[in-house]
Enzyme design. Sequence first.
Site, PDB file in Angstrom:
ATOM      1  N   ALA A  65      41.256  40.321  33.513  1.00  0.00           N
ATOM      2  CA  ALA A  65      40.117  40.189  32.594  1.00  0.00           C
ATOM      3  C   ALA A  65      40.064  38.712  32.221  1.00  0.00           C
ATOM      4  O   ALA A  65      41.088  38.107  31.926  1.00  0.00           O
ATOM      5  CB  ALA A  65      40.333  41.052  31.362  1.00  0.00           C
ATOM      6  N   SER A  66      38.878  38.129  32.250  1.00  0.00           N
ATOM      7  CA  SER A  66      38.748  36.685  32.035  1.00  0.00           C
ATOM      8  C   SER A  66      39.072  36.289  30.597  1.00  0.00           C
ATOM      9  O   SER A  66      39.091  37.123  29.691  1.00  0.00           O
ATOM     10  CB  SER A  66      37.332  36.230  32.381  1.00  0.00           C
ATOM     11  OG  SER A  66      36.918  36.765  33.609  1.00  0.00           O
TER      12      SER A  66
END
Length: 221
Positions: A65-66
């Site tokens: 997940a960024s």
Amino acid sequence: MIGDPDAQFIGRRRALIEKIREQGILDLELLQLFDEVPRHRFLPEGVWNRAYEDAPVPIGYRQTASQPSLQARYLEVLAPTRDDTVLEIGTGSGYLTALLSRRADRVYSVERVRELSVRARAALDELEIRNVACMVGDGTIGWRKYAPFDVIVVSAAAPKVPQAYIDQLADGGRMLIPVGTRDSQRLMLIRKEGFAVTEEPLDDVTFVPLLGKFAFTEDDG
Ligand code: SAH
């Protein structure tokens, strides 16, 4: 609610918003958005303790997940509005999908890893987010059925901008895509005005590779 398992995260979420602000995101409405969406709900329970760090978090299948402040930057630059149709490539955890859904009319999100798409869908459903359509497949061809898109968000790195994205961008549309090698990229802002397409380089970034027909090969990905 007493005994609400999500309540323990409220303080940490506020601290994350402070970190995003320190990264230069000053728009209050945008910062507020990060208070509206519980990031932990989009992550595997084993990493919930890291959900409100301003860092990428592993979500399995060799994906992450960024980083939230980078997603805030995406939202700041793209500034989606309630009239906008959004194409997202790389659903991943579904967290950015949820953030986008609260500022756009509809979000169409493509993910190549089925398990991630299913998990993201479940998290979106639990939060009663209804204006998102998810698809499993190779996002390097876009999603022609729902084109044109006012906003295109690419959350994985490409060697060059796939032509389908330019074709599927609406007049007046804008797109963010990391372009470069597998190891390092430049975030590119692409705008379409009539027949003119402009490209503006922004920040240096590092994303996982976009794997597919019109990006990096899947063999070693
Ligand atoms: N915004 C997401 C980012 C996830 S990482 C989040 O914060 O959770 C990027 C995602 O792009 C990964 O889940 C990866 O599987 C996906 N991806 C890579 N190549 C793709 C392709 N060709 N089509 C669709 N998704 C792709």
